[in-house]
Design a protein around this motif. Structure first.
Motif, PDB file in Angstrom:
ATOM      1  N   HIS A 112      59.171  95.873   3.224  1.00  0.00           N
ATOM      2  CA  HIS A 112      60.287  95.093   2.683  1.00  0.00           C
ATOM      3  C   HIS A 112      59.749  93.861   1.974  1.00  0.00           C
ATOM      4  O   HIS A 112      58.647  93.414   2.263  1.00  0.00           O
ATOM      5  N   HIS A 113      60.548  93.289   1.080  1.00  0.00           N
ATOM      6  CA  HIS A 113      60.036  92.191   0.263  1.00  0.00           C
ATOM      7  C   HIS A 113      59.928  90.874   1.023  1.00  0.00           C
ATOM      8  O   HIS A 113      59.186  89.994   0.614  1.00  0.00           O
ATOM      9  N   ASP A 151      64.317  98.614   2.171  1.00  0.00           N
ATOM     10  CA  ASP A 151      65.245  98.855   1.067  1.00  0.00           C
ATOM     11  C   ASP A 151      65.067 100.300   0.621  1.00  0.00           C
ATOM     12  O   ASP A 151      63.969 100.701   0.227  1.00  0.00           O
ATOM     13  N   HIS A 172      70.838  99.925  -3.958  1.00  0.00           N
ATOM     14  CA  HIS A 172      69.978 100.427  -2.886  1.00  0.00           C
ATOM     15  C   HIS A 172      70.695 100.213  -1.568  1.00  0.00           C
ATOM     16  O   HIS A 172      71.687  99.487  -1.501  1.00  0.00           O
ATOM     17  N   HIS A 214      70.035  98.503   1.903  1.00  0.00           N
ATOM     18  CA  HIS A 214      69.191  97.688   2.784  1.00  0.00           C
ATOM     19  C   HIS A 214      69.536  98.104   4.207  1.00  0.00           C
ATOM     20  O   HIS A 214      70.703  98.135   4.590  1.00  0.00           O
TER      21      HIS A 214
HETATM   22 ZN   LIG Z   1      66.550  94.353   1.653  1.00  0.00          ZN
END
Ligand SMILES: [Zn+2]
Length: 308
Positions: free
Chosen positions: A188-189, A195, A268, A270
């Motif tokens: 994940h970022h 995501d 997307h 999450h």
């Molecule tokens: Zn996310």
């Protein structure tokens, strides 16, 4: 996985579904063959490898579509008059599978046994098609509405390879055909979560038996939170919530449609797993559900190591 290859695989899988599923609604219609791309990993890759080994390839059955397996797929495709792109799609699968039955032995049997284990049968994948394997196949076929015999023919292979395994009490948050396996181990970022890149309107499914609550804020957008035994499974950026606050949900139940609401830069889903105020990495849970193996308990999921 390279994003372009993943997208190609998704598009090909969608096309294959349209062709195989066109106009049919019978319970005995097998799911579409998975499209095994040139960087794919997972149980269907291992089946391809066992079938190639049965046909003489000297490759490892490690479940990773690396250069040697891609080369073996290409050689097989060339020998069978197929486009030799190294991607095992419906045409390649159809040529690759072979009928096996009680008394058989070898790599194809081992491959089928691994798939039976994935579907919950307690077998040793020893390559010998004995009574236990025959009983498992007969039970599996009966449950799919096929003739109650131990013969593994092309249709049985298709169910074994492409059928979604049932892990008691659990479901992936998306249909298994929505994304390739490689999307379920992406970091994940920022904080631990994942995501999942699916287009707006994709069905989001309850992962387990839980109580639903709704979120509507500028971060998560339209969200659904499923609470089970103190664990919260968080779905964000939905285009539509289809459960009401306080309702009970079952594994695989539709809870909403994915979208791009809230703080999101593109459609997307999450998905997060949160216990108290701690975010856990959902990747191992999702991979286990994809593979049809027993999932780790949410509290055992790591709380770091899944961000970039
Ligand atoms: Zn996310």
């Amino acid at each position: 996985m390279a994003r372009t290859l993943a997208l190609v695989a998704i598009v090909l899988a969608s096309l294959a579904m349209v062709v195989v599923g066109a106009g049919t609604a019978s319970a005995a219609t097998p799911p579409a063959w998975p499209v095994v791309g040139t960087t794919a990993t997972g149980p269907e890759v291992r089946t391809v490898q066992y079938l190639l080994r049965e046909r003489g390839s000297q490759i490892a059955a490690d479940g990773i579509n690396g250069p040697q397996t891609v080369a073996a797929i290409k050689a097989f495709q060339s020998a069978n008059g197929l486009n030799n792109d190294g991607i095992a799609g419906p045409l390649t699968w159809s040529k690759l599978v072979m009928d096996i039955d009680s008394g058989a032995s070898g790599n194809a049997v081992t491959g089928a046994q691994h798939q039976l284990v994935r579907h919950g049968y307690d077998l040793v994948a020893d390559g010998a098609f004995g009574p236990a394997t025959a009983a498992a196949v007969t039970d599996f076929k009966t449950k799919k509405g096929l003739s109650a015999t131990s013969l593994i023919d092309a249709t049985t292979w298709q169910w074994l390879v492409a059928g979604t395994p049932t892990v008691d009490g659990w479901s992936l948050p998306l249909a298994r055909t929505a994304l390739p396996r490689g999307e379920y181990d992406d970091p994940h970022h920022d904080y631990p979560a994942i995501d999942l890149p699916v287009g707006t309107g994709t069905r989001a499914l309850a992962v387990t038996t839980a109580t639903a609550s709704l979120v509507n804020d500028s971060s998560c957008g339209k969200g659904v939170v499923l609470t089970a035994n103190g664990v919260r499974f968080i779905y964000c950026h939905l285009s539509q919530q289809v459960v009401s606050a306080g309702s009970a949900v079952e594994p695989g139940q539709l809870v909403g449609y994915t979208g791009n609401t809230g703080n999101s830069t593109g459609p997307h889903l999450h998905f997060g797993v949160k216990i108290g105020s701690t975010n856990h990495c959902p990747q191992r849970l999702l991979l286990a559900l994809y593979d049809g193996t027993n999932p780790p308990t949410p509290s055992s999921l790591p709380t770091s190591g899944c961000t970039n």
